[in-house]
Design a protein around this motif. Structure first.
Motif, PDB file in Angstrom:
ATOM      1  N   GLY A 149       9.297  -6.651 -10.395  1.00 16.51           N
ATOM      2  CA  GLY A 149       8.194  -6.404  -9.474  1.00 16.51           C
ATOM      3  C   GLY A 149       8.593  -5.686  -8.210  1.00 16.51           C
ATOM      4  N   GLN A 150       9.804  -5.121  -8.170  1.00 17.10           N
ATOM      5  CA  GLN A 150      10.277  -4.369  -7.001  1.00 17.10           C
ATOM      6  C   GLN A 150       9.882  -2.896  -7.183  1.00 17.10           C
ATOM      7  OE1 GLN A 150      14.442  -5.273  -7.203  1.00 17.10           O
ATOM      8  NE2 GLN A 150      14.165  -7.418  -6.613  1.00 17.10           N
ATOM      9  N   HIS A 151       8.605  -2.618  -6.961  1.00 19.72           N
ATOM     10  CA  HIS A 151       8.028  -1.352  -7.408  1.00 19.72           C
ATOM     11  C   HIS A 151       8.580  -0.141  -6.654  1.00 19.72           C
ATOM     12  CE1 HIS A 151       4.718  -4.296  -8.628  1.00 19.72           C
ATOM     13  NE2 HIS A 151       5.311  -3.891  -9.734  1.00 19.72           N
ATOM     14  N   GLU A 152       8.738  -0.249  -5.358  1.00 24.55           N
ATOM     15  CA  GLU A 152       9.237   0.915  -4.609  1.00 24.55           C
ATOM     16  C   GLU A 152      10.671   1.244  -5.008  1.00 24.55           C
ATOM     17  OE1 GLU A 152       7.587   3.064  -2.829  1.00 24.55           O
ATOM     18  OE2 GLU A 152       5.800   1.902  -3.348  1.00 24.55           O
ATOM     19  N   LEU A 179       4.589   2.562 -14.308  1.00 28.53           N
ATOM     20  CA  LEU A 179       4.693   1.998 -12.960  1.00 28.53           C
ATOM     21  C   LEU A 179       3.569   2.513 -12.072  1.00 28.53           C
ATOM     22  CD1 LEU A 179       6.271   0.425 -10.773  1.00 28.53           C
ATOM     23  CD2 LEU A 179       7.601   2.509 -10.390  1.00 28.53           C
ATOM     24  N   GLU A 180       3.313   3.816 -12.126  1.00 29.68           N
ATOM     25  CA  GLU A 180       2.240   4.389 -11.298  1.00 29.68           C
ATOM     26  C   GLU A 180       0.886   3.791 -11.691  1.00 29.68           C
ATOM     27  OE1 GLU A 180       2.943   5.885  -8.767  1.00 29.68           O
ATOM     28  OE2 GLU A 180       4.770   7.047  -9.019  1.00 29.68           O
ATOM     29  N   GLU A 207       0.319   0.854 -13.062  1.00 34.41           N
ATOM     30  CA  GLU A 207       0.258  -0.533 -12.619  1.00 34.41           C
ATOM     31  C   GLU A 207      -0.078  -0.634 -11.140  1.00 34.41           C
ATOM     32  OE1 GLU A 207       4.077  -2.064 -13.649  1.00 34.41           O
ATOM     33  OE2 GLU A 207       3.774  -1.677 -15.799  1.00 34.41           O
ATOM     34  N   GLN A 208       0.304   0.362 -10.374  1.00 32.97           N
ATOM     35  CA  GLN A 208       0.036   0.391  -8.939  1.00 32.97           C
ATOM     36  C   GLN A 208      -1.321   1.020  -8.613  1.00 32.97           C
ATOM     37  OE1 GLN A 208       2.358  -0.984  -6.413  1.00 32.97           O
ATOM     38  NE2 GLN A 208       2.601  -1.945  -8.413  1.00 32.97           N
ATOM     39  N   ARG A 214      10.557   2.849  -8.447  1.00 35.78           N
ATOM     40  CA  ARG A 214      10.110   4.245  -8.390  1.00 35.78           C
ATOM     41  C   ARG A 214      11.240   5.153  -7.904  1.00 35.78           C
ATOM     42  NH1 ARG A 214       6.113   3.357  -5.662  1.00 35.78           N
ATOM     43  NH2 ARG A 214       4.411   3.562  -7.173  1.00 35.78           N
ATOM     44  N   HIS A 259      11.763  -2.721 -11.920  1.00 36.85           N
ATOM     45  CA  HIS A 259      10.378  -2.667 -12.393  1.00 36.85           C
ATOM     46  C   HIS A 259       9.959  -4.032 -12.927  1.00 36.85           C
ATOM     47  CE1 HIS A 259       7.281  -0.103 -14.849  1.00 36.85           C
ATOM     48  NE2 HIS A 259       6.713  -1.131 -14.247  1.00 36.85           N
TER      49      HIS A 259
END
Length: 261
Positions: free
Chosen positions: A22-25, A51-52, A54-55, A28, A19
């Motif tokens: 910046g490696q969001h997937e 996280l959600e 931020e996306q 998650r 997180h």
């Protein structure tokens, strides 16, 4: 058992590292993996919700925050996060309820109080918003953003004296903060203190000599004080700014009328 707990903790740490990177997937996926093993982990649910959000997935963030509240009602950040998510979804009344609960559980978070005031104002509860920020300032008198917000709300609520008091503190501590100086000038004009207003607006003009709004306000004040030549010059600077200023044109026309031009 200890090995299982260690593995669960390691998954959460990997999720947080991803997180932060910046490696969001990946983050998650790891949060969800952790939550399969620990479905009632309210802090982890809040991390997933963040996280959600931020996306841009605010409904997803709301759902995760609600799960966190259900898992641990005493976890104040879950209520605060839910309130922030609801604000972003333009549901201020529900946001205010969530933020009030967060503050009831954990009173030492001034930023939550600022968000609460915003939610109350957007819900049409201006007086309650003013009271919320006033309580913040009473508890943290050096919180300059709180004082600035209180001043803005006080002006909106028709209390220029309270607005001037708080704009003044902000302007003294942050003398280059242009919006505070402009706000102070407006408040002092409304509070019938033209000398103080001119001092604030003169300082604002030093900081931003070409600012249309500053020059228009100075022009209005100088015109009210009968100093037409100075007012005309200030109005002209406002008109020369990109986009001009309708109020400055009206003020300049009034001076021309008074002087028979």
């Amino acid at each position: 058992m200890t090995d299982d707990l260690t593995a669960v903790a390691a998954t959460l740490q990997r999720a947080m590292d991803a997180h932060q990177a910046g490696q969001h997937e990946q983050a998650r996926r790891l949060y969800l993996e952790h939550l399969e093993a620990s479905p009632g982990d309210a802090p982890a649910l809040c991390l997933l919700a963040s996280l959600e959000g931020e996306q841009g997935n605010h409904p997803g963030a709301e759902a995760a925050f609600r799960k966190a509240v259900a898992a641990d009602f005493a976890h104040a950040p879950a209520h605060a996060g839910l309130g922030a998510s609801l604000l972003l979804q333009k549901r201020p009344a529900q946001a205010a309820d969530a933020l009030e609960q967060a503050i009831a559980l954990q009173a030492d978070q001034p930023e939550w109080r600022l968000q609460l005031a915003l939610a109350l104002r957007q819900s049409g509860r201006l007086e309650d918003a003013i009271k919320a920020v006033a309580r913040l300032v009473e508890r943290w008198p050096d919180h300059l953003q709180g004082r600035y917000n209180l001043a803005v709300l006080a002006m909106e609520g028709g209390n220029p004296d309270l607005a001037a008091e708080n704009f003044q503190v902000v302007a003294q501590r942050q003398p280059d903060r242009l919006p505070a100086l402009v706000g102070l000038g407006r408040a002092l004009i409304a509070a019938n203190d033209p000398a103080g207003a001119q001092q604030a607006l003169d300082r604002a003009a030093q900081l931003a000599p070409g600012d249309a709004e500053v020059n228009a306000l100075r022009g209005n004040l100088l015109r009210q004080r009968g100093r037409f030549a100075q007012a005309s010059a200030s109005y002209q600077r406002a008109l020369d700014a990109p986009g001009g200023h309708v109020g400055a044109a009206i003020g300049l026309a009034d001076i021309d009328r008074r002087e028979g031009r």
